[in-house]
Design a protein around this motif. Structure first.
Motif, PDB file in Angstrom:
ATOM      1  N   HIS A 121      -6.432  -9.416  17.152  1.00  0.00           N
ATOM      2  CA  HIS A 121      -7.076  -8.111  17.010  1.00  0.00           C
ATOM      3  C   HIS A 121      -8.284  -8.207  16.082  1.00  0.00           C
ATOM      4  CE1 HIS A 121      -7.287  -3.708  16.979  1.00  0.00           C
ATOM      5  NE2 HIS A 121      -7.525  -3.809  15.678  1.00  0.00           N
ATOM      6  N   ASP A 122      -8.188  -9.070  15.082  1.00  0.00           N
ATOM      7  CA  ASP A 122      -9.302  -9.248  14.148  1.00  0.00           C
ATOM      8  C   ASP A 122     -10.447 -10.029  14.764  1.00  0.00           C
ATOM      9  OD1 ASP A 122      -7.860  -7.897  12.244  1.00  0.00           O
ATOM     10  OD2 ASP A 122      -7.025  -9.709  11.339  1.00  0.00           O
ATOM     11  N   ARG A 123     -10.101 -10.931  15.691  1.00  0.00           N
ATOM     12  CA  ARG A 123     -11.135 -11.749  16.351  1.00  0.00           C
ATOM     13  C   ARG A 123     -10.916 -11.721  17.863  1.00  0.00           C
ATOM     14  NH1 ARG A 123     -10.860 -17.480  13.556  1.00  0.00           N
ATOM     15  NH2 ARG A 123      -8.622 -17.053  13.757  1.00  0.00           N
ATOM     16  N   PRO A 124     -11.143 -10.569  18.476  1.00  0.00           N
ATOM     17  CA  PRO A 124     -10.894 -10.455  19.924  1.00  0.00           C
ATOM     18  C   PRO A 124     -11.775 -11.405  20.722  1.00  0.00           C
ATOM     19  CG  PRO A 124     -12.135  -8.565  19.121  1.00  0.00           C
ATOM     20  CD  PRO A 124     -11.696  -9.329  17.911  1.00  0.00           C
ATOM     21  N   ALA A 150      -1.635   2.595  14.953  1.00  0.00           N
ATOM     22  CA  ALA A 150      -2.831   2.262  14.186  1.00  0.00           C
ATOM     23  C   ALA A 150      -4.013   1.986  15.093  1.00  0.00           C
ATOM     24  CB  ALA A 150      -2.554   1.059  13.288  1.00  0.00           C
ATOM     25  N   VAL A 151      -3.757   1.279  16.170  1.00  0.00           N
ATOM     26  CA  VAL A 151      -4.836   0.957  17.113  1.00  0.00           C
ATOM     27  C   VAL A 151      -5.332   2.228  17.799  1.00  0.00           C
ATOM     28  CG1 VAL A 151      -5.370  -0.231  19.269  1.00  0.00           C
ATOM     29  CG2 VAL A 151      -4.092  -1.417  17.476  1.00  0.00           C
ATOM     30  N   SER A 152      -4.412   3.118  18.155  1.00  0.00           N
ATOM     31  CA  SER A 152      -4.791   4.366  18.831  1.00  0.00           C
ATOM     32  C   SER A 152      -5.619   5.271  17.931  1.00  0.00           C
ATOM     33  CB  SER A 152      -3.541   5.116  19.293  1.00  0.00           C
ATOM     34  OG  SER A 152      -2.813   4.359  20.213  1.00  0.00           O
ATOM     35  N   ASP A 172      -6.657  -0.840  10.454  1.00  0.00           N
ATOM     36  CA  ASP A 172      -6.268  -1.559   9.238  1.00  0.00           C
ATOM     37  C   ASP A 172      -4.858  -2.105   9.425  1.00  0.00           C
ATOM     38  OD1 ASP A 172      -5.830  -2.580   6.771  1.00  0.00           O
ATOM     39  OD2 ASP A 172      -5.827  -0.654   5.696  1.00  0.00           O
ATOM     40  N   LEU A 173      -4.750  -3.417   9.594  1.00  0.00           N
ATOM     41  CA  LEU A 173      -3.470  -4.070   9.864  1.00  0.00           C
ATOM     42  C   LEU A 173      -3.053  -4.972   8.709  1.00  0.00           C
ATOM     43  CD1 LEU A 173      -4.201  -5.046  13.590  1.00  0.00           C
ATOM     44  CD2 LEU A 173      -3.027  -2.998  12.751  1.00  0.00           C
ATOM     45  N   THR A 174      -3.604  -4.725   7.520  1.00  0.00           N
ATOM     46  CA  THR A 174      -3.356  -5.594   6.375  1.00  0.00           C
ATOM     47  C   THR A 174      -1.884  -5.714   6.048  1.00  0.00           C
ATOM     48  OG1 THR A 174      -5.490  -4.928   5.474  1.00  0.00           O
ATOM     49  CG2 THR A 174      -3.969  -6.039   3.982  1.00  0.00           C
ATOM     50  N   ASN A 175      -1.186  -4.587   5.996  1.00  0.00           N
ATOM     51  CA  ASN A 175       0.241  -4.613   5.663  1.00  0.00           C
ATOM     52  C   ASN A 175       1.035  -5.467   6.632  1.00  0.00           C
ATOM     53  OD1 ASN A 175       0.384  -3.168   3.294  1.00  0.00           O
ATOM     54  ND2 ASN A 175       0.633  -1.187   4.307  1.00  0.00           N
ATOM     55  N   SER A 211       0.822  -1.213   0.000  1.00  0.00           N
ATOM     56  CA  SER A 211       0.000   0.000   0.000  1.00  0.00           C
ATOM     57  C   SER A 211       0.855   1.262   0.000  1.00  0.00           C
ATOM     58  CB  SER A 211      -0.926   0.005   1.216  1.00  0.00           C
ATOM     59  OG  SER A 211      -0.185   0.087   2.401  1.00  0.00           O
ATOM     60  N   MET A 212       2.124   1.102   0.455  1.00  0.00           N
ATOM     61  CA  MET A 212       3.032   2.254   0.484  1.00  0.00           C
ATOM     62  C   MET A 212       3.837   2.335  -0.820  1.00  0.00           C
ATOM     63  SD  MET A 212       4.443   1.760   4.378  1.00  0.00           S
ATOM     64  CE  MET A 212       5.681   3.037   4.178  1.00  0.00           C
ATOM     65  N   GLY A 213       3.809   1.236  -1.600  1.00  0.00           N
ATOM     66  CA  GLY A 213       4.578   1.211  -2.834  1.00  0.00           C
ATOM     67  C   GLY A 213       6.065   1.280  -2.582  1.00  0.00           C
TER      68      GLY A 213
END
Length: 519
Positions: free
Chosen positions: A79-82, A36-38, A47-50, A12-14
């Motif tokens: 984080h995706d499934r707390p 990111a969480v904050s 968004d933690l995809t990277n 995403s940052m290229g």
């Protein structure tokens, strides 16, 4: 750990970024995760995809992925499934199949134990998950690999310096104001947490802390479920479970962590049980750690037994004094007998004699804990530094220290600690008819000059080196809701494994060798 730089792509940052080491990658990734969480609009919306993509590739590059990398990847998934603790346990265990040692599989479970402590789950689900964790620990503990050079080396590896950043990642869901180590290791106690904060702490030590926490958590749940059960029956049941479990785990670090918890009472369970229940649990640990002579402790290959034996000496003395304060003379004599017939006295005498460098050194008058500790402290007073780092641990037992940690139990004065047999070398027999006579023949001894010297040698600090971000107040600790359920599955498991049922009498617990022979 793989050597050399690590290049990772951020689609995403290229751009592709180069990190000099895995440690630097983990530090930057942890910082990015926390940011990111904050900044996320809602919990769980970051968004933690990277990060997922990067660490999927990082993990695939290792035949046995480092603990810290696994922790970060599992934090992303959680984080995706707390609150899906079962999936978290399965994920973490999946990364340990290729691990040659036993420490890493246990150490990886720290986030699971922490979440079980903090999460507000239905009572049966919590119990089931705790039992699943302990069953998994039992399986891992009985691997044969640690006896090999490869397994021992894997267990002794040091945690990366970025370990503290990973602790922050796992603790962020609960508090940013409390010390992250308090959040992730809620039942470890201050001494264990300080050790974990040190750079170079071993995976082996982390495993012992996690096991001790899981062990304590199970005991606390048993206490919470025992509403209406007579205290004597409850203590007996807890002792049966503890004595049955300890030899199954076969972990020296775990044993040492429990001893350290007793040394620094009260136990770190105050957010789970009442003050009276904490005293009950302390009595259970005294019985389990002192009265049984576990063969895995005495036969440890390549294990430094000195810290364990020094702690057993001091803890036995504490247990004897505690029993005498409560008027239970028979129990006090049982502790003395167990210590005197163990390997501890001879080990400490030989060690101290070697440290002193004198073959003509006089020996203690008896193998009782009172005589051994008096003899060792006397050597320190004479200038023979036999204790080294353990000096303050011993000397504090000879100081007037006031009230213990808010429990109202006064530490005995120096003179009160010295009660020993008038007949040099006599063995106390733990028989029904002679217990009171043996105790009556014990008398206090000590002179003012010796006590003044011991007092003057006490350290001026208690070793509490706190990190700037870590106080040790834990006022916001979360309590489990008290409940009562039938606890049959684990009892059945332990019955089958150890030949002990919950109704057994354990007035004089067997050693683990005797248990095995009885099977």
């Amino acid at each position: 750990m793989a050597a050399g730089s690590i290049v990772v792509d951020f689609p995403s940052m290229g751009a592709a970024l180069c990190f000099p080491s895995l440690d630097s990658l983990l530090r930057d990734s942890a910082s990015g995760f926390l940011a990111a969480v904050s900044n996320a609009p809602a919990p769980g919306a970051a968004d933690l995809t990277n990060f997922h993509r990067v660490f999927s590739r990082v993990l695939s590059a290792y035949p046995d992925p480092p603990l810290e990398a696994v922790w970060f990847f599992s934090a992303l998934s959680f984080h995706d499934r707390p609150d899906d603790l079962r999936s978290l346990l399965q994920l973490l265990s999946a990364f340990t199949a290729s691990s040659p040692g036993t420490a890493k599989p246990l150490a990886l479970l720290a986030p699971v134990v922490s979440e079980l402590f903090h999460a507000d789950k239905p009572r049966r689900e919590t119990e089931t998950l705790v039992e699943a964790v302990l069953s998994y620990i039992s399986i891992c503990s009985n691997r044969s690999a640690p006896s090999s050079t490869v397994g021992a080396t894997a267990d002794a590896v040091s945690l990366l310096p970025a370990f503290g950043e990973l602790v922050k990642v796992w603790s962020v869901r609960y508090s940013r104001e409390r010390c992250p180590f308090q959040v992730l290791f809620p039942l470890a106690g201050d001494e264990a947490r300080r050790e974990l904060m040190k750079e170079g702490c071993s995976v082996d030590y982390l495993a012992g802390v996690v096991l001790a926490e899981a062990f304590l958590l199970r005991l606390c749940l048993k206490v919470q479920n025992a509403t209406g059960v007579p205290r004597s029956e409850l203590q007996k049941e807890l002792k049966i479970w503890a004595v049955s479990s300890i030899p199954v785990f076969q972990n020296h670090r775990f044993f040492g962590v429990l001893l350290n918890m007793l040394l620094n009472s009260p136990l770190p369970v105050y957010s789970l049980v009442s003050a009276d229940d904490e005293i009950l649990l302390r009595d259970v640990l005294y019985d389990s750690l002192i009265l049984v002579d576990y063969s895995f402790i005495n036969n440890g290959v390549g294990v430094d037994l000195l810290p364990i034996y020094v702690l057993r000496l001091v803890i036995t003395l504490d247990a004897v004094n505690d029993a005498r304060r409560k008027g239970d003379q028979g129990r006090a004599v049982s502790f003395i007998n167990a210590f005197s017939t163990s390997n501890v006295p001879n080990f400490l005498i030989k060690w101290a004699t070697f440290q002193a460098g004198s073959g003509a050194l006089s020996k203690p008058i008896a193998n009782t804990p009172q005589s051994i500790i008096k003899w060792l402290v006397d050597l320190e007073v004479k200038g023979l530094k036999v204790f080294g780092d353990y000096s303050s641990c011993i000397m504090e037992r000879f100081a007037y220290d006031g009230v213990k940690n808010g429990h109202g139990n006064m530490i005995h004065s120096d003179a009160d600690l010295f009660f020993f047999d008038k007949q040099s070398g006599r063995e106390f027999m733990d028989t029904k008819g002679s217990e009171d006579e043996a105790v009556d023949e014990m008398e206090t001894a000590g002179n003012n000059a010796f006590m003044a010297a011991a007092q003057s040698m006490k350290g001026v600090t208690d070793g509490m080196r706190k990190r700037k971000s870590c106080g040790y107040e834990d006022a916001t600790a979360v309590k489990f809701v008290k409940y009562k359920v039938e606890d049959s599955s684990l009892k059945d498991y332990l019955s089958a494994a150890n030949g002990i049922s919950s109704g057994s009498e354990v007035e004089n617990p067997q050693s683990d060798d005797e248990m095995e022979e009885s099977n």
